[in-house]
Every structure is written in C-alpha cells, then in structure tokens.
Scaffold this active site. Structure first.
Site, mmCIF file in Angstrom:
data_model
loop_
_atom_site.group_PDB
_atom_site.id
_atom_site.type_symbol
_atom_site.label_atom_id
_atom_site.label_comp_id
_atom_site.label_asym_id
_atom_site.label_seq_id
_atom_site.Cartn_x
_atom_site.Cartn_y
_atom_site.Cartn_z
ATOM 1 N N HIS A 83 0.827 -1.215 0.000
ATOM 2 C CA HIS A 83 0.000 0.000 0.000
ATOM 3 C C HIS A 83 0.858 1.261 0.000
ATOM 4 C CE1 HIS A 83 0.208 0.896 4.434
ATOM 5 N NE2 HIS A 83 0.299 -0.423 4.558
ATOM 6 N N ASP A 85 -0.208 4.414 0.966
ATOM 7 C CA ASP A 85 -0.526 5.439 1.955
ATOM 8 C C ASP A 85 0.210 5.181 3.272
ATOM 9 O OD1 ASP A 85 -2.212 3.136 2.401
ATOM 10 O OD2 ASP A 85 -3.378 4.323 3.814
ATOM 11 N N GLU A 180 -4.997 1.884 2.612
ATOM 12 C CA GLU A 180 -5.007 0.690 3.459
ATOM 13 C C GLU A 180 -5.147 1.062 4.923
ATOM 14 O OE1 GLU A 180 -3.173 -2.704 5.835
ATOM 15 O OE2 GLU A 180 -2.664 -0.593 5.807
HETATM 16 ZN ZN LIG Z 1 0.852 -1.404 6.366
#
Ligand SMILES: [Zn+2]
Length: 422
Positions: A83, A85, A180
């Site tokens: 992910h 973010d 996420e």
């Molecule tokens: Zn993570």
C-alpha cells in the site's frame, strides 16, 4: 543469484518516503487524500522505465502492472501487493530519511527532536541489526516504511526479474493500493483486471516473518436515545444519554477483553469514539477475535451488559448495530496450503529463520482473501510503525526482494513442465 546485482529497493525507498501520502479516515472521497496519487504516478513512470509497459494508474490511485512470464509452463499468476498510503496516527509531511550506516547498537538520537531516541532496550529487534544500515526519519514525522518498504521492494523485484531474465517465472502481477491505513485499501480494486490466482502483501516487520492469520473484525455502534428537557425544569423528565454512555464504558471489564489487557490469541471489545449530547449519544466499538464465533460471543456479552443497564432507564432506549469489517484470512488460506508453504520455502532459501505470526489486526490481504484472491502477508522489514521511531534496515529490505525472487522461482519449479501453455 544476487552477487552481481545492485539492489535498488533502498534508493527507491528513500525517494518514495519524501512524498506525503498520508490517508485520512475522516474523508469520504476516494482515495481519501489526492496526494497519494502523486506517488502512484511516479510508480507508473518508474515501472515503465523498468520495462513494464502495461503499468498504469486509475482514477482511484491504484497501480497495476504485469511482469510477463518467461516460461512456457502454465504457472499460476502470482501478485505482489503493497500500500502507498501512510498512517494518519503520525505526521507524514516533510519526511527526511536518514541512513545510519553500520549500526553498532548505539542509541539513535533523531536530529530534529532530541527527545526522540531509538534504543535497543525498547526495540530488541535492533540486536539483529548490528553492522546493518538503518534508515530512520528525522524526529518530526513517521518514516513511512509501512508500507513504502513493501512498495520499493516490489519495484526492485520487477527490476531484478527484468534485468536477470534467466530466472524462470510465470506471469507476475504488481498491485499498489491507496487507503489501506483507513481500512479501505481494497474498496475499488479490480480483481478481474488484475487477473491473479494468488497474492502476497509485503507489509510486515521482522525479516523472515510470514503471517497467514488475522483478526476477524466487526464494528459495533451503540446509539443511546435519552430524553432531553430544559435543565432548569428537568426533574423527573430528563434522561441524559451522555451519562448512560459513561456508565456503559465504566462497566467494561478492565483486566480482560480490552486491548490494554490482552495479547496473543485473545480478542477484545474496544470503544474507539464517543459523540453526543444529552438527548442522543453514540459509542463506536471495534470487536476483535481470531474466531468468528468468538466475535459473536463478545457482541452478545456487550449487548447483554447494555440491556441490563438500560432496564434502569425506562424512558431511554438504545440501538445496537453490528457491521462486519473483515475476517481471519486463515479460513481461506487453509484451502490453499501451498501458498503459505512456498512462502516458507522462499524464506528459508533467502537464509532466514521463519517467524510465523498472527496479526492482531487486519491487512488488505485478509480482505483480498475473502474477495477470492488468497493472500498471506510477507515481511517488508518495517519496525516501530506509525511512530516517529519507525526504522528499517537496507539489508532487511534486500532480503525481502530475495525472498520474492525465490518465491516466484518455487512457483515455477513446482509447476509440471508437461502442463505447457499452447
Ligand atoms: Zn501497512
């Protein structure tokens, strides 16, 4: 296999962490913050430079790409996922990564805030890092190794496979997801387009760790309806929902069933937010357990507690709303034991000791598993995540790349050659 290869994971990581990609749980847009797309676009550009010509990002900030197969065997399509973010818990603006070369066990004082000191006694994992090169932030922000380490390692895997074409592998898919950390990383993912049979997220800590189990999770919202009245003339009329909420919270057990009092395989009931006025008050809980029926038991317990309390307030009422959040991915992974077995073998081939862990939380992998893409979680090397003390070693990052290289080879080796693609 790797002696002539210059790993690129760390170099990439040091650039990616400077891009602020913090997600925002209060936002209702998707992705929750536009700035995440800045990294998505950069990753697409770099994937194309590596030679992944179908790399692209969509309106939501997901990144998709394909490493073509270099074998005629019909190897299952494997996806690696991370992910983009970073967690809302700690600032991700103006991250200044620092490389501490050849770590010798000393305290690491972060230069922009001398009160932020990373000590071996607080982080025993540092004992395994003597002689390694450790990356930290500067003291004012998190680092973002969760999960830009995973991102950088998958990018390096692509770079490795496209510059070392002798390593046989099937088709490999790359997937980078936004949001996420706010629990929405799989909301807009297009699994049909992705076209993978099995996947691995790279989003856990210690080198050699492999997670095939997560919590099962529900959210419970309790809405208390009180009775409002002018406080000057409220005698015998007012029922204050705020006070009832206080009683509900005070009645929760203190020595069990809470995050503060549990570890290992024990779950909990955890109030995360209270909001309201005398007339109406809402308490948000999260409920966690490794077993789905354990979740149900905890919810029944909470409901019974509230029901009993509410009997003393005849004019007040309450609602109890249960929302499923995610389920333990082991329920799915047990049906495909080779997915985890191959990962264990790859970790051993990378010269690491296997650490099987149960995640006291959820991952994109648990959601993907239930969406039809079985997906355990491999280590990326990230440590002390969501904090200013976050750190990671370059050596652990490179080991994660090695593990993936071994893993794709194992998938290919285990596919019988008579099953050739026409
Ligand atoms: Zn993570």
């Amino acid at each position: 296999m790797f002696k002539d290869y210059s790993f690129t994971a760390a170099e990439r990581f040091l650039r990616y962490v400077c891009i602020d990609t913090q997600s925002d749980p209060q936002s209702s847009s998707f992705p929750s913050t536009e700035k995440q797309k800045v990294l998505s676009r950069l990753l697409v550009e770099e994937l194309k430079q590596i030679g992944i010509m179908d790399a692209h990002t969509d309106a939501w900030g997901y990144v998709y790409g394909t490493i073509p197969a270099n074998t005629r065997k019909k190897v299952p399509v494997i996806c690696f996922c991370a992910h983009i973010d970073t967690a809302p818990d700690c600032s991700g603006t103006g991250v200044k990564p620092i490389v501490h070369k050849n770590y010798q066990g000393q305290d690491i004082v972060l230069p922009e805030d001398a009160t932020q000191v990373i000590k071996m006694k607080d982080y025993p994992y540092l004992q395994t890092q003597i002689g390694n090169d450790i990356i930290t932030a500067s003291g004012k922000t998190l680092l973002g190794s969760d999960d830009k380490a995973g991102v950088a390692e998958i990018m390096d895997l692509a770079n490795f496979l496209l510059t070392n074409k002798k390593n046989e592998h099937g088709e490999i898919k790359i997937l980078f997801t936004p949001d996420e950390e706010v629990g929405r990383g799989t909301e807009k993912v297009d699994l049909k387009k992705l076209g993978a049979d099995f996947a691995y997220t790279l989003d856990s800590g210690d080198a050699g760790s492999l997670e095939d189990e997560t919590f099962s999770a529900d959210a419970v919202q309790v809405i208390i309806h009180g009775v409002s009245a002018h406080p000057g003339y409220a005698k015998g009329k007012m029922v204050n929902a705020l006070k009832i909420a206080g009683e509900i919270l005070a009645a929760l057990p203190k020595d069990r069933l809470s995050p503060e009092s549990t570890k290992g395989r024990r779950g909990f009931i955890h109030p995360v937010r209270v909001e309201g006025i005398a007339e109406k008050c809402t308490i948000d809980f999260i409920i966690r357990d490794f077993e789905t029926r354990g979740l149900k038991k905890k919810e029944d317990y909470l409901r019974t507690q509230i029901e009993e309390l509410m009997r003393t307030y005849t004019n007040a009422s309450f609602e109890f709303i249960v929302k499923e959040q995610y389920r333990n991915m082991k329920e799915i992974l047990d049906k495909y034991p080779h997915v985890v077995e191959y990962a264990k073998e790859a970790i051993a081939k990378a010269g690491l000791k296997l650490k099987m862990e149960s995640i006291r939380g959820g991952t994109d992998g648990s959601r993907l598993s239930f969406m039809g893409l079985p997906c355990p979680n491999l280590f990326a090397g990230e440590q002390a995540i969501h904090s200013k003390h976050e750190f990671i070693s370059i050596q652990d990052m490179n080991k994660a790349v090695e593990t993936m290289v071994h893993l794709v080879k194992i998938w290919s080796d285990r596919t019988p050659s008579e099953v050739e693609k026409s």
